[in-house]
Design a protein around this motif. Structure first.
Motif, PDB file in Angstrom:
ATOM      1  N   SER A 273       0.798  -1.229   0.000  1.00 53.39           N
ATOM      2  CA  SER A 273       0.000   0.000   0.000  1.00 53.39           C
ATOM      3  C   SER A 273       0.827   1.274   0.000  1.00 53.39           C
ATOM      4  CB  SER A 273      -0.923   0.013   1.224  1.00 53.39           C
ATOM      5  OG  SER A 273      -0.164   0.125   2.422  1.00 53.39           O
ATOM      6  N   GLY A 274       2.109   1.135   0.265  1.00 53.42           N
ATOM      7  CA  GLY A 274       2.965   2.317   0.340  1.00 53.42           C
ATOM      8  C   GLY A 274       2.942   3.015   1.680  1.00 53.42           C
ATOM      9  N   ARG A 275       2.394   2.375   2.708  1.00 52.24           N
ATOM     10  CA  ARG A 275       2.355   2.982   4.035  1.00 52.24           C
ATOM     11  C   ARG A 275       3.767   3.037   4.620  1.00 52.24           C
ATOM     12  NH1 ARG A 275      -1.284   0.846   9.200  1.00 52.24           N
ATOM     13  NH2 ARG A 275      -0.955   2.686  10.539  1.00 52.24           N
ATOM     14  N   LYS A 276       4.122   4.160   5.243  1.00 51.47           N
ATOM     15  CA  LYS A 276       5.460   4.359   5.774  1.00 51.47           C
ATOM     16  C   LYS A 276       5.426   4.656   7.272  1.00 51.47           C
ATOM     17  CE  LYS A 276       7.589   4.310   1.669  1.00 51.47           C
ATOM     18  NZ  LYS A 276       8.653   3.357   1.292  1.00 51.47           N
ATOM     19  N   PHE A 277       6.555   4.384   7.918  1.00 51.91           N
ATOM     20  CA  PHE A 277       6.742   4.677   9.341  1.00 51.91           C
ATOM     21  C   PHE A 277       8.103   5.335   9.532  1.00 51.91           C
ATOM     22  CE2 PHE A 277       3.847   1.116   9.086  1.00 51.91           C
ATOM     23  CZ  PHE A 277       2.875   1.397  10.036  1.00 51.91           C
ATOM     24  N   ASP A 278       8.214   6.104  10.605  1.00 53.65           N
ATOM     25  CA  ASP A 278       9.508   6.698  10.946  1.00 53.65           C
ATOM     26  C   ASP A 278      10.402   5.698  11.679  1.00 53.65           C
ATOM     27  OD1 ASP A 278       9.043   9.423   9.972  1.00 53.65           O
ATOM     28  OD2 ASP A 278       7.520   9.509  11.564  1.00 53.65           O
ATOM     29  N   TYR A 279       9.770   4.818  12.450  1.00 54.52           N
ATOM     30  CA  TYR A 279      10.514   3.782  13.171  1.00 54.52           C
ATOM     31  C   TYR A 279       9.753   2.468  13.081  1.00 54.52           C
ATOM     32  CZ  TYR A 279      13.263   7.447  15.509  1.00 54.52           C
ATOM     33  OH  TYR A 279      14.085   8.509  15.777  1.00 54.52           O
ATOM     34  N   VAL A 280      10.494   1.380  12.871  1.00 55.13           N
ATOM     35  CA  VAL A 280       9.950   0.035  13.043  1.00 55.13           C
ATOM     36  C   VAL A 280      10.780  -0.620  14.141  1.00 55.13           C
ATOM     37  CG1 VAL A 280       9.500  -2.222  12.029  1.00 55.13           C
ATOM     38  CG2 VAL A 280       9.213  -0.149  10.644  1.00 55.13           C
ATOM     39  N   ILE A 281      10.110  -1.143  15.154  1.00 47.35           N
ATOM     40  CA  ILE A 281      10.802  -1.737  16.304  1.00 47.35           C
ATOM     41  C   ILE A 281      10.484  -3.225  16.343  1.00 47.35           C
ATOM     42  CG2 ILE A 281      11.153  -1.670  18.788  1.00 47.35           C
ATOM     43  CD1 ILE A 281      10.065   1.186  18.772  1.00 47.35           C
ATOM     44  N   ASN A 282      11.514  -4.031  16.214  1.00 49.84           N
ATOM     45  CA  ASN A 282      11.359  -5.488  16.234  1.00 49.84           C
ATOM     46  C   ASN A 282      11.575  -5.987  17.655  1.00 49.84           C
ATOM     47  OD1 ASN A 282      11.453  -8.234  15.986  1.00 49.84           O
ATOM     48  ND2 ASN A 282      13.121  -8.282  14.501  1.00 49.84           N
ATOM     49  N   ASP A 283      10.489  -6.379  18.306  1.00 46.51           N
ATOM     50  CA  ASP A 283      10.572  -6.944  19.655  1.00 46.51           C
ATOM     51  C   ASP A 283      10.057  -8.386  19.643  1.00 46.51           C
ATOM     52  OD1 ASP A 283      11.250  -6.765  22.368  1.00 46.51           O
ATOM     53  OD2 ASP A 283       9.180  -6.347  22.942  1.00 46.51           O
ATOM     54  N   LEU A 284      10.269  -9.059  18.517  1.00 47.11           N
ATOM     55  CA  LEU A 284       9.841 -10.448  18.387  1.00 47.11           C
ATOM     56  C   LEU A 284      10.805 -11.369  19.125  1.00 47.11           C
ATOM     57  CD1 LEU A 284       9.117 -10.356  14.546  1.00 47.11           C
ATOM     58  CD2 LEU A 284       7.403 -10.288  16.372  1.00 47.11           C
TER      59      LEU A 284
END
Length: 368
Positions: A273-284
């Motif tokens: 969809s082209g959705r963007k974020f400033d931060y992606v945090i991987n807490d998996l």
């Protein structure tokens, strides 16, 4: 109720392991190990190639297994049932083991070349106080109480209480976070380095609520947290309050949303969809839970969350990720190789996490 075990071994002279005197010595071991009268003794001679075994039980239900191998190695395992919480440290446990080792070594006399013992008593029951390190070595926590256990669709969930570390979340018996571990959350977020004010953030996992709680204090524009296992959220909302406070009580607020689902779906849909974020945090978790969906990805590395996350970051955005302990070099080396293969830049931060009792690696990754 739980069981406690004493585990000892003795090396006898190999040339004498078939002598009748030695075999009679083995039959006398149970009486020296068991506190009550011995009511049943079973002996087995498996021949020169397999050695011998003696199993005995006392009136109080405790039992001992004595196994002699053809090499002269003798193992002695004593097990007894105890009432109450056997994970609570007992200063007498080690003394009992040492005294029994000395007693049996003296009993074997000149036949014994050396003796060894595990300095402690192994506990088995509802509470298992043993966890694995980054090198898959066992370490013991001492006094633990099980305050919650659930079997969700995805994994086993336990929350223990430790006098030293507070309540601790474990998923499939892998320690995730303790109430003592604010330093983990702050280091992963990069508090003091990263500015989340008026930023958009995607949290992958994070079911304990610690990241979401700390982020909302920094006035982001919006935080989307995607957790696959709602039972983790429910358990932490009740039993990990020092971590999540009230943040898990409402799944949606003025600037946040908790979405139950597979974060890989959200990543894939965001790319499409082209959705963007400033931060992606991987807490998996280091070892991902299974998912019902399977997709064929055209990716360059094995780090699916990394590759997808980099595709949905705004210019100047960052991917923040948990790693593993510094001693889990296979894991960290592979992750760092994946980052370099994608021609990305990164910083690695090492932090002593109290409940982990190890130094942990956390990462910030960005496009050059």
């Amino acid at each position: 109720m739980s069981a406690k075990s004493i585990m000892l071994c003795f090396q006898l002279e190999e040339t004498q392991t078939s002598d009748d005197d030695v075999l009679n010595k083995l039959k006398g071991v149970p009486e020296m190990c068991l506190s009550g009268p011995v009511i049943d003794v079973i002996t087995r001679n498996f021949g020169k190639s397999q050695g011998h075994m003696v199993v005995a039980m006392s009136e109080d239900g405790s039992h001992v297994t004595v196994r002699m191998y053809p090499t002269g190695l003798v193992t002695v395992d004593v097990q007894r049932l105890v009432e109450g919480d056997s994970s609570t440290p007992n200063n007498k446990d080690i003394a009992v083991v040492k005294n029994l080792e000395v007693k049996l070594k003296k009993y074997f006399g000149s036949l014994c070349k050396f003796s060894r013992s595990i300095l402690g008593q192994i506990c088995r029951g509802e509470v298992c106080p043993y966890f694995s390190s980054g090198e898959d070595l066992l370490f013991e926590y001492g006094s633990l109480k099980l305050v919650c256990e659930k079997e969700s669709k995805w994994q086993n969930i336990k929350i223990y209480h430790s006098e030293k570390f507070g309540n601790m979340l474990c998923l499939d018996d892998d320690l995730m976070l303790g109430e003592s571990d604010l330093i983990y959350t702050q280091t992963l977020l990069g508090v003091g380095r990263n500015d989340f004010r008026d930023k958009t953030v995607l949290i992958l996992g994070g079911g304990d609520g610690g990241l979401l709680y700390e982020l909302l204090k920094m006035e982001p524009r919006h935080v989307l947290m995607v957790e696959i296992d709602e039972e983790v959220i429910k358990a932490c909302s009740t039993y990990m309050r020092d971590v999540c406070h009230e943040v898990l009580e409402k799944y949606e607020g003025p600037n946040h949303k908790i979405q139950i689902g597979d974060c890989m779906d959200v990543l894939r849909e965001s790319v499409a969809s082209g959705r963007k974020f400033d931060y992606v945090i991987n807490d998996l978790t280091e070892f991902l839970v299974g998912t019902e969906n399977s997709y064929i990805y055209d990716l360059e590395t094995s780090s699916h969350s990394l590759e997808f996350s980099m595709k949905i970051l705004n210019k100047g955005g960052k991917y923040l990720s948990r790693g593993n302990t510094v001693r889990a070099k296979n894991y960290t080396d592979k992750f760092e190789a994946d980052i370099r293969a994608l021609q990305l830049e990164f910083s690695r931060f090492e932090v002593d996490v109290p409940s982990f009792q190890e130094t942990y690696c956390l990462y910030e990754v960005w496009k050059p």
